[in-house]
Scaffold this motif. Sequence first.
Motif, short mmCIF file in Angstrom:
data_model
loop_
_atom_site.label_atom_id
_atom_site.label_comp_id
_atom_site.label_asym_id
_atom_site.label_seq_id
_atom_site.Cartn_x
_atom_site.Cartn_y
_atom_site.Cartn_z
N TYR A 1 0.88 -1.33 -0.05
CA TYR A 1 -0.05 -0.09 -0.02
C TYR A 1 0.79 1.21 -0.02
N THR A 2 0.46 2.18 -0.84
CA THR A 2 1.12 3.55 -0.54
C THR A 2 0.30 4.53 -0.13
N VAL A 3 0.63 5.63 0.19
CA VAL A 3 -0.02 6.88 0.75
C VAL A 3 -1.19 7.18 -0.10
N GLY A 4 -2.44 7.03 0.22
CA GLY A 4 -3.52 7.62 -0.52
C GLY A 4 -4.71 7.76 0.09
N LYS A 5 -5.81 7.37 0.05
CA LYS A 5 -7.11 7.39 0.69
C LYS A 5 -7.07 7.08 2.30
N GLU A 6 -7.41 7.80 3.11
CA GLU A 6 -7.59 7.65 4.28
C GLU A 6 -8.12 6.34 4.76
N PRO A 7 -7.81 5.53 5.54
CA PRO A 7 -8.51 4.27 5.85
C PRO A 7 -9.43 4.56 7.09
N PHE A 8 -10.61 4.42 7.13
CA PHE A 8 -11.41 4.60 8.41
C PHE A 8 -10.86 3.76 9.60
N TYR A 9 -10.68 4.50 10.71
CA TYR A 9 -10.41 3.90 11.89
C TYR A 9 -10.95 4.75 12.85
N GLN A 10 -11.76 3.87 13.94
CA GLN A 10 -12.18 4.75 15.09
C GLN A 10 -11.24 4.20 16.38
N ARG B 1 -6.90 -3.08 10.42
CA ARG B 1 -7.21 -1.81 9.97
C ARG B 1 -6.56 -0.49 10.62
N PHE B 2 -6.28 -0.80 11.90
CA PHE B 2 -5.42 -0.10 12.75
C PHE B 2 -4.02 0.20 12.14
N VAL B 3 -3.29 -0.88 11.81
CA VAL B 3 -2.05 -0.78 11.18
C VAL B 3 -2.04 -0.08 9.89
N GLU B 4 -3.12 -0.32 9.02
CA GLU B 4 -3.50 0.46 7.73
C GLU B 4 -3.22 1.86 8.06
N TYR B 5 -4.29 2.11 9.14
CA TYR B 5 -4.51 3.61 9.29
C TYR B 5 -3.05 4.27 9.81
N MET B 6 -2.23 3.69 10.53
CA MET B 6 -1.20 4.25 11.10
C MET B 6 -0.29 4.35 10.04
N ALA B 7 -0.03 3.36 8.95
CA ALA B 7 0.85 3.72 7.85
C ALA B 7 0.35 4.84 7.03
N TYR C 1 -12.88 -6.32 21.26
CA TYR C 1 -14.13 -5.59 20.41
C TYR C 1 -14.29 -4.31 21.48
N PRO C 2 -14.74 -3.30 20.53
CA PRO C 2 -14.71 -1.86 21.14
C PRO C 2 -16.11 -1.81 21.97
N ALA C 3 -15.87 -0.83 23.09
CA ALA C 3 -17.13 -0.75 23.78
C ALA C 3 -18.42 -0.35 22.93
N PRO C 4 -19.42 -0.65 23.32
CA PRO C 4 -20.77 -0.62 22.50
C PRO C 4 -21.09 0.65 22.03
N ALA C 5 -20.71 1.88 22.45
CA ALA C 5 -20.98 3.17 21.89
C ALA C 5 -19.94 3.32 20.84
N ILE C 6 -18.66 2.92 20.89
CA ILE C 6 -17.82 3.15 19.99
C ILE C 6 -18.12 2.22 18.78
N LEU D 1 -20.08 1.32 13.07
CA LEU D 1 -21.08 0.58 12.12
C LEU D 1 -21.66 1.73 11.46
N SER D 2 -22.10 2.76 12.05
CA SER D 2 -22.59 3.92 11.38
C SER D 2 -21.72 4.50 10.33
N LYS D 3 -20.44 4.76 10.64
CA LYS D 3 -19.70 5.36 9.66
C LYS D 3 -19.08 4.37 8.46
N GLU D 4 -18.81 3.40 8.84
CA GLU D 4 -18.19 2.30 7.88
C GLU D 4 -19.45 1.83 7.03
N ALA D 5 -20.76 1.64 7.66
CA ALA D 5 -21.67 1.02 6.54
C ALA D 5 -22.47 2.11 6.11
N GLY D 6 -22.77 3.42 6.77
CA GLY D 6 -23.63 4.44 6.38
C GLY D 6 -24.98 3.95 6.77
#
Length: 267
Positions: free
Chosen positions: A7-16, A47-53, A175-180, A185-190
């Motif tokens: 992967y090269t630098v491009g579109k920001e991967p979504f990470y919460q 996803r975290f590793v992709e986001y940090m890269a 796994y994230p806390a329920p609110a997170i 889910l809201s942001k990833e799947a719309g």
Amino acid sequence: MTNQNQYTVGKEPFYQAQGDEVLLYEAAYAARLPVMVKGPTGCGKSRFVEYMAWKLGKPLITVACNEDMTASDLVGRYLLDANGTRWLDGPLTTAARIGAICYLDEIVEARQDTTVVIHPLTDHRRTLPLDKKGELIEAHPDFQLVISYNPGYQSLMKDLKQSTKQRFAAFEFDYPAPAIEADILSKEAGIERALAEKLVQIGQAARNLKGHGLDEGISTRLLVYAATLIKRGVESQAACRMALVRPITDDADIRDTLDHAIAATFG
């Protein structure tokens, strides 16, 4: 051969973010410390590793480890061609040369005699010997090694040696806390927040069954799959049965229990 993606630098991967893991990783990278990311399947490690890269502006080379992977798959090998033989760098060697982040996903799936090749890169030496080629590579100043695995799948035959573990700084994911998770889910799947919260409730119910009929709970990844299907018009209960229940169990009683939880949530 390994499954290699670059992967090269491009579109920001979504990470919460769930806590201070972004700041801590930035500190580890600044010191070029090798990093271990532990946690259950589908909780966001990759996803975290992709986001940090992306955030650090560094190329990422990912290797999906497996039990057939050899040291040559990681470092490289000689190949025959029309002109004789030529050397082909493996993904680990490529990353060390160009200053990429090399991510070895599910490292415990690889044989222990394979993973020892990473040791010289994970201490003060930061070198990679290519014995077959007679070359010693000094890692690029930007190079970093990251590994991940699911501790829940550990066994005597599939675990990292202490001599490997103690070469890494570590992050422990869950796994994230329920609110997170609902935000994800809201942001990833719309989808709407109310629907996301219902899906999270089902995920929580399944995770409570881990060790009581289920080897692993419903991952955040599967919740995103269910949300995506619903967003595309699939009926909610059908989407949940397809994405959340059928992939994780063949046990009729567990399946019925989860189906009832789905029906109660969406009924």
